[in-house]
Structure formats: structure tokens, C-alpha cells
Design a protein around this motif. Structure first.
Motif, PDB file in Angstrom:
ATOM      1  N   ILE A 156       9.271   8.072   7.120  1.00  0.00           N
ATOM      2  CA  ILE A 156       9.294   6.782   6.437  1.00  0.00           C
ATOM      3  C   ILE A 156       7.895   6.523   5.901  1.00  0.00           C
ATOM      4  CG2 ILE A 156       9.536   4.277   6.692  1.00  0.00           C
ATOM      5  CD1 ILE A 156      11.618   4.802   8.854  1.00  0.00           C
ATOM      6  N   VAL A 157       7.825   6.197   4.624  1.00  0.00           N
ATOM      7  CA  VAL A 157       6.570   5.779   4.008  1.00  0.00           C
ATOM      8  C   VAL A 157       6.583   4.257   4.039  1.00  0.00           C
ATOM      9  CG1 VAL A 157       5.164   5.808   1.925  1.00  0.00           C
ATOM     10  CG2 VAL A 157       6.506   7.823   2.548  1.00  0.00           C
ATOM     11  N   LYS A 158       5.624   3.688   4.745  1.00  0.00           N
ATOM     12  CA  LYS A 158       5.637   2.245   4.986  1.00  0.00           C
ATOM     13  C   LYS A 158       4.472   1.561   4.278  1.00  0.00           C
ATOM     14  CE  LYS A 158       6.118  -0.928   8.822  1.00  0.00           C
ATOM     15  NZ  LYS A 158       6.250  -1.058  10.252  1.00  0.00           N
ATOM     16  N   ASN A 159       4.745   0.391   3.756  1.00  0.00           N
ATOM     17  CA  ASN A 159       3.734  -0.474   3.147  1.00  0.00           C
ATOM     18  C   ASN A 159       2.892   0.193   2.072  1.00  0.00           C
ATOM     19  OD1 ASN A 159       4.420  -2.542   5.037  1.00  0.00           O
ATOM     20  ND2 ASN A 159       3.070  -1.598   6.532  1.00  0.00           N
ATOM     21  N   PRO A 160       3.504   0.877   1.105  1.00  0.00           N
ATOM     22  CA  PRO A 160       2.669   1.530   0.094  1.00  0.00           C
ATOM     23  C   PRO A 160       1.834   0.498  -0.676  1.00  0.00           C
ATOM     24  CG  PRO A 160       4.950   1.488  -0.622  1.00  0.00           C
ATOM     25  CD  PRO A 160       4.926   0.996   0.793  1.00  0.00           C
ATOM     26  N   SER A 161       0.580   0.840  -0.897  1.00  0.00           N
ATOM     27  CA  SER A 161      -0.274  -0.022  -1.716  1.00  0.00           C
ATOM     28  C   SER A 161       0.345  -0.119  -3.107  1.00  0.00           C
ATOM     29  CB  SER A 161      -1.684   0.561  -1.800  1.00  0.00           C
ATOM     30  OG  SER A 161      -1.658   1.800  -2.485  1.00  0.00           O
TER      31      SER A 161
ATOM     32  N   SER B 126      -5.926   5.492   5.502  1.00  0.00           N
ATOM     33  CA  SER B 126      -6.720   4.644   4.619  1.00  0.00           C
ATOM     34  C   SER B 126      -7.658   5.517   3.791  1.00  0.00           C
ATOM     35  CB  SER B 126      -7.525   3.614   5.420  1.00  0.00           C
ATOM     36  OG  SER B 126      -8.416   4.254   6.292  1.00  0.00           O
ATOM     37  N   GLY B 127      -8.043   4.995   2.631  1.00  0.00           N
ATOM     38  CA  GLY B 127      -8.944   5.731   1.750  1.00  0.00           C
ATOM     39  C   GLY B 127      -8.205   6.379   0.602  1.00  0.00           C
TER      40      GLY B 127
ATOM     41  N   PHE C  36      12.039   7.699   1.853  1.00  0.00           N
ATOM     42  CA  PHE C  36      12.436   6.455   2.498  1.00  0.00           C
ATOM     43  C   PHE C  36      11.194   5.578   2.497  1.00  0.00           C
ATOM     44  CE2 PHE C  36      15.100   9.740   4.490  1.00  0.00           C
ATOM     45  CZ  PHE C  36      16.346   9.250   4.152  1.00  0.00           C
ATOM     46  N   ILE C  37      11.203   4.525   1.690  1.00  0.00           N
ATOM     47  CA  ILE C  37      10.037   3.661   1.553  1.00  0.00           C
ATOM     48  C   ILE C  37      10.387   2.279   2.079  1.00  0.00           C
ATOM     49  CG2 ILE C  37       8.412   2.574  -0.048  1.00  0.00           C
ATOM     50  CD1 ILE C  37       8.798   5.009  -1.895  1.00  0.00           C
ATOM     51  N   GLU C  38       9.554   1.763   2.975  1.00  0.00           N
ATOM     52  CA  GLU C  38       9.702   0.414   3.505  1.00  0.00           C
ATOM     53  C   GLU C  38       8.510  -0.406   3.061  1.00  0.00           C
ATOM     54  OE1 GLU C  38      10.081   0.330   7.732  1.00  0.00           O
ATOM     55  OE2 GLU C  38      12.020   1.323   7.720  1.00  0.00           O
ATOM     56  N   LYS C  39       8.794  -1.519   2.424  1.00  0.00           N
ATOM     57  CA  LYS C  39       7.700  -2.395   1.953  1.00  0.00           C
ATOM     58  C   LYS C  39       7.454  -3.506   2.918  1.00  0.00           C
ATOM     59  CE  LYS C  39       8.686  -1.353  -2.807  1.00  0.00           C
ATOM     60  NZ  LYS C  39       9.034  -1.819  -4.107  1.00  0.00           N
TER      61      LYS C  39
ATOM     62  N   LYS D 162      -0.705   1.354   3.537  1.00  0.00           N
ATOM     63  CA  LYS D 162      -1.106   0.096   2.899  1.00  0.00           C
ATOM     64  C   LYS D 162      -2.573   0.117   2.483  1.00  0.00           C
ATOM     65  CE  LYS D 162      -1.816  -2.333   7.281  1.00  0.00           C
ATOM     66  NZ  LYS D 162      -1.011  -1.568   8.218  1.00  0.00           N
ATOM     67  N   ASN D 163      -3.390   0.928   3.145  1.00  0.00           N
ATOM     68  CA  ASN D 163      -4.820   0.984   2.838  1.00  0.00           C
ATOM     69  C   ASN D 163      -5.219   2.237   2.066  1.00  0.00           C
ATOM     70  OD1 ASN D 163      -5.507  -1.509   4.104  1.00  0.00           O
ATOM     71  ND2 ASN D 163      -5.253  -0.492   6.073  1.00  0.00           N
ATOM     72  N   VAL D 164      -4.245   2.900   1.453  1.00  0.00           N
ATOM     73  CA  VAL D 164      -4.551   4.050   0.592  1.00  0.00           C
ATOM     74  C   VAL D 164      -4.771   3.516  -0.818  1.00  0.00           C
ATOM     75  CG1 VAL D 164      -3.664   6.190  -0.414  1.00  0.00           C
ATOM     76  CG2 VAL D 164      -3.317   5.706   2.014  1.00  0.00           C
TER      77      VAL D 164
END
Length: 100
Positions: free
Chosen positions: A75-80, A17-18, A97-100, A47-49
Motif C-alpha cells: 500500500i502506498v500511503k499519503n502520497p505527496s 522522506s526526501g 493500492f494508494i491510500e490518501k 507524505k514527505n517525499v
């Protein structure tokens, strides 16, 4: 930037986050590198970046390559929304590899 680590039997999840920028990238890089040979699946939950700079992108790309070198997967998950836009603008969305 804050990082929370959650481990399961199959993966390590880093909840970030941040901001990932030139100030925080070195600490982020050091934390990520710790898991290259300790887990087969490294998940970056971002998700909180709220902001990612080229320095943060570099670390994410290094993590992708580093995990691959140890026969693991990132895996990059929940990108803002902001991070997703940056991944798309830079073409990294076709590499990671991005998972939303």
C-alpha cells in the motif's frame, strides 16, 4: 532520503522522506526487498517525499510485484502532491493500492 521503519503485528510501515531518484533508489530498493518475505502488508508512507523520478517509480513498482509474489500486499500511503501527480501521469495510480 531517510527511511523510518515501524512494525506492527500485521504490517511493516516504511516512512520515507526526501527524494527518490537515481541516487537514492538503490538504497530504497535494498530496504524494500528486505520485507518481501517478512511481512504480509508493506506500507510505504510517502507524505514527505518531495520528488520521485523514474528510478523511484521503478522501485515502487518492483515492491508491488515483489509483495504479490510472496502473497503479500503493498500500500502506498499519503502520497505527496508531487508523487500523486507522477502516479497519475504515468498511470501507476491504476496499478498501485494508494491510500490518501
Amino acid at each position: 532520503m531517510e527511511i523510518t521503519v515501524n512494525k506492527t503485528s500485521e504490517s511493516t510501515i516504511l516512512e520515507v522522506s526526501g527524494r527518490l531518484d537515481t541516487t537514492t533508489a538503490p538504497a530504497f530498493e535494498a530496504q524494500v526487498k528486505e520485507y518481501f518475505n517478512k511481512t504480509k502488508l508493506l506500507i510505504l508512507d510517502i507524505k514527505n517525499v518531495e520528488y520521485i523520478s523514474s528510478a523511484g517509480l521503478r522501485v515502487v513498482l518492483q515492491a508491488h510485484k515483489g509483495m504479490g509474489a510472496y502473497s503479500g500486499k503493498l500500500i502506498v500511503k499519503n502520497p505527496s502532491d508531487f508523487c500523486q501527480q507522477v502516479f497519475e501521469a504515468t498511470g501507476m495510480d491504476s496499478i498501485l493500492f494508494i491510500e490518501k
